[in-house]
Write an enzyme that holds these catalytic residues in place. Structure first.
Site, mmCIF file in Angstrom:
data_model
loop_
_atom_site.group_PDB
_atom_site.id
_atom_site.type_symbol
_atom_site.label_atom_id
_atom_site.label_comp_id
_atom_site.label_asym_id
_atom_site.label_seq_id
_atom_site.Cartn_x
_atom_site.Cartn_y
_atom_site.Cartn_z
ATOM 1 N N ASN A 159 11.350 -12.830 5.353
ATOM 2 C CA ASN A 159 10.994 -11.431 5.526
ATOM 3 C C ASN A 159 9.957 -11.108 4.463
ATOM 4 O O ASN A 159 10.199 -11.295 3.287
ATOM 5 C CB ASN A 159 12.259 -10.567 5.321
ATOM 6 N N GLY A 160 8.788 -10.651 4.897
ATOM 7 C CA GLY A 160 7.770 -10.288 3.914
ATOM 8 C C GLY A 160 6.424 -10.876 4.274
ATOM 9 O O GLY A 160 6.200 -11.331 5.393
ATOM 10 N N GLY A 213 13.485 -5.639 13.161
ATOM 11 C CA GLY A 213 12.562 -6.414 13.980
ATOM 12 C C GLY A 213 13.116 -6.598 15.372
ATOM 13 O O GLY A 213 14.277 -6.983 15.518
ATOM 14 N N CYS A 218 11.090 -7.989 9.222
ATOM 15 C CA CYS A 218 12.116 -8.944 9.648
ATOM 16 C C CYS A 218 13.478 -8.656 9.003
ATOM 17 O O CYS A 218 13.546 -8.022 7.966
ATOM 18 C CB CYS A 218 11.771 -10.381 9.309
ATOM 19 N N TYR A 270 12.599 5.124 4.927
ATOM 20 C CA TYR A 270 12.605 4.974 6.376
ATOM 21 C C TYR A 270 13.209 3.676 6.915
ATOM 22 O O TYR A 270 13.985 3.692 7.865
ATOM 23 C CB TYR A 270 11.176 5.115 6.903
#
Ligand code: SF4
Length: 468
Positions: free
Chosen positions: A126-127, A51, A24, A265
């Site tokens: 996020n996570g 996302g 996210c 990445y």
């Protein structure tokens, strides 16, 4: 990153299909007198790579919270009318990746709740929590009803349980029960707050724009809206922004464990995360790779886009020509393809095409950022051979990925991690390369100049999980 085709609508950054998915992107804005919804919309554009399944913006005006959200990319979810309906001076925005089974409209974020005295709260995160099953059971046993399958809803429940306390204190109290990797934005009618987990797995930074304040997963989103980078939110820290500006509260302190894969990445190359420039980590990874392994070759070929910076570093260090000999189709859109095996092979050809006049009769060093499942690399090597290449040496600018991630990166089925099952020589045989080499963990560590290896999570390479 290479991997089998997991994403049904193209890859914003990588060589083709992304086997691993970021979980996210977050963008928050406290800006009285500023067009917060519109700037949040632009901020989300900069975080689209984190996302693509859904996007949303919630705006507070001091009295209430309004939200617009939906499935799809940022550009698909919002239009002029929906943005104009979001009037206020505080905003929280979110772009979401989710595993297929959780990719449902109910889970789109920000989530907005009402709790005691009709107060409102918007939350986006996020996570991933390691103890979400346990927390869900605990809340469920006490009669809590869930509308989503998200960790965000769990966290909102715990915040609401501390409703007599100021928002910052409520968040710190929640931090004691939350385990795992998360960055979090919470908005009430009057305040914007952020919290990062005590290890700092997922990134989060703070910026300034005029008299306003911005919080974002990556600094590239601050650049996009013209905000000045202020600083990273520290691991375990809580930030609360109200009409007097931001206040900061220290939470639990653990060792830092910033996700190494963000640098390899996931993050955008123009971002700086926790003081470390993403593009320079990638470039130095390529240089380290060249110091460790240098087969006889005529040119260095990057796998676009994820391998470009590492390939440039490799070529510079090795004194070889860097030539972009794989043409990427950047217009493979969201109406793309179903993830069947046949389509996986086709997807690589749709996205990347070797330029025969560059590679024919050449000994090529093909550089990518990482290798997860092997399917894309195998297709690429095969395409290069068909284009007349003499030798292909596949070099990866990160160590073998052997272990799944529990901290918010969807690594799919652990059985699909090719390095968990096969030796490098077996992988070389599988992809059909003349040689194959992974950057060592030590080499990766040397590519970081501001962060030491002890500041990083490298669990997907070495199985040493910082938090459990
Ligand atoms: S396990 Fe890998 S992907 Fe997950 S946080 Fe650690 S380094 Fe990042």
């Amino acid at each position: 990153m290479e991997g089998s085709f997991a994403l049904p609508y193209g890859d914003l950054k990588g060589s083709g299909s992304k086997a691993w998915q970021e979980a996210c992107g977050l963008f928050g804005f406290y800006g009285p007198g500023q067009p917060v919804a519109r700037l949040t919309y632009y901020g989300l554009f900069a975080l689209q790579h984190r996302g693509q399944e859904s996007a949303g913006i919630a705006v507070a005006d001091g009295q209430s919270i309004r939200v617009e959200k939906g499935m799809g990319w940022v550009a698909e979810v919002f239009n002029r009318e929906s943005l104009e309906s979001l009037q206020g001076h505080i905003a929280v925005g979110h772009t979401r990746y989710a595993p297929k089974e959780e990719n449902i409209p109910m889970n789109t974020q920000p989530l907005v709740f009402r709790y005691l005295h009709n107060r409102m709260m918007a939350i986006a995160h996020n996570g991933r929590l390691l103890n979400s099953t346990q927390l869900r059971q605990e809340l469920g046993r006490s009669g809590v009803i869930f509308q989503t399958t998200t960790d965000s809803e769990l966290i909102a429940n715990f915040i609401a349980r501390h409703n007599q306390r100021p928002l910052g204190e409520a968040l710190l109290a929640c931090q004691k029960v939350l385990k795992g990797g998360y960055s979090l934005l919470v908005m009430t009618e009057r305040e914007l707050a952020a919290m990062r987990d005590p290890f700092g797995f997922r990134p989060l930074c703070l910026g300034r724009i005029g008299q306003g304040w911005v919080l974002a997963s990556e600094s590239c989103a601050l650049d996009t809206v013209g905000a000045e980078f202020w600083r990273d939110v520290e691991p375990g820290e809580v930030v609360v922004i109200g009409h007097k500006g931001p206040s900061f509260m220290k939470g639990e302190i653990c060792r830092r464990a910033h996700c190494a894969f963000e640098y390899i990445y996931f993050a955008r190359p123009d971002s700086i995360l926790d003081g470390e420039s993403v593009i320079w980590v990638r470039r130095r990874s390529g240089q380290e790779l060249a110091r460790e392994y240098r087969p006889e070759a005529d040119l260095v070929l990057p796998v676009p886009d994820s391998g470009i910076a590492a390939a440039a570093g490799y070529a510079e260090e090795a004194g070889l020509p860097f030539i972009e000999g794989l043409m990427k189709n950047r217009y493979v859109g969201r109406t793309f393809i179903q993830p069947s095996q046949d389509m996986r092979d086709l997807s690589v050809r749709l996205k990347l095409n070797p330029i025969a006049s560059i590679v024919k009769n050449k000994r090529v060093i093909l550089v990518d950022d990482s290798l997860v499942r092997g399917t894309t690399s195998r297709n690429l090597v095969s395409m290069l051979r068909q284009a007349g290449v003499k030798e292909v040496h596949l070099l990866l600018a990160s160590p073998p990925v052997k272990y799944p991630c529990p901290y918010g990166i969807n690594t799919g089925d652990p059985q699909e991690l090719i390095a968990a099952r096969l030796s490098p020589e077996e992988i070389r045989e599988y992809v059909g390369a003349d040689s194959l080499y992974y950057l060592s963990l030590e080499g990766l560590g040397r590519a970081f100049h501001r962060l030491s290896p002890g500041d990083l999570c490298t669990a997907c390479f070495d199985g040493r999980y910082p938090a459990s």
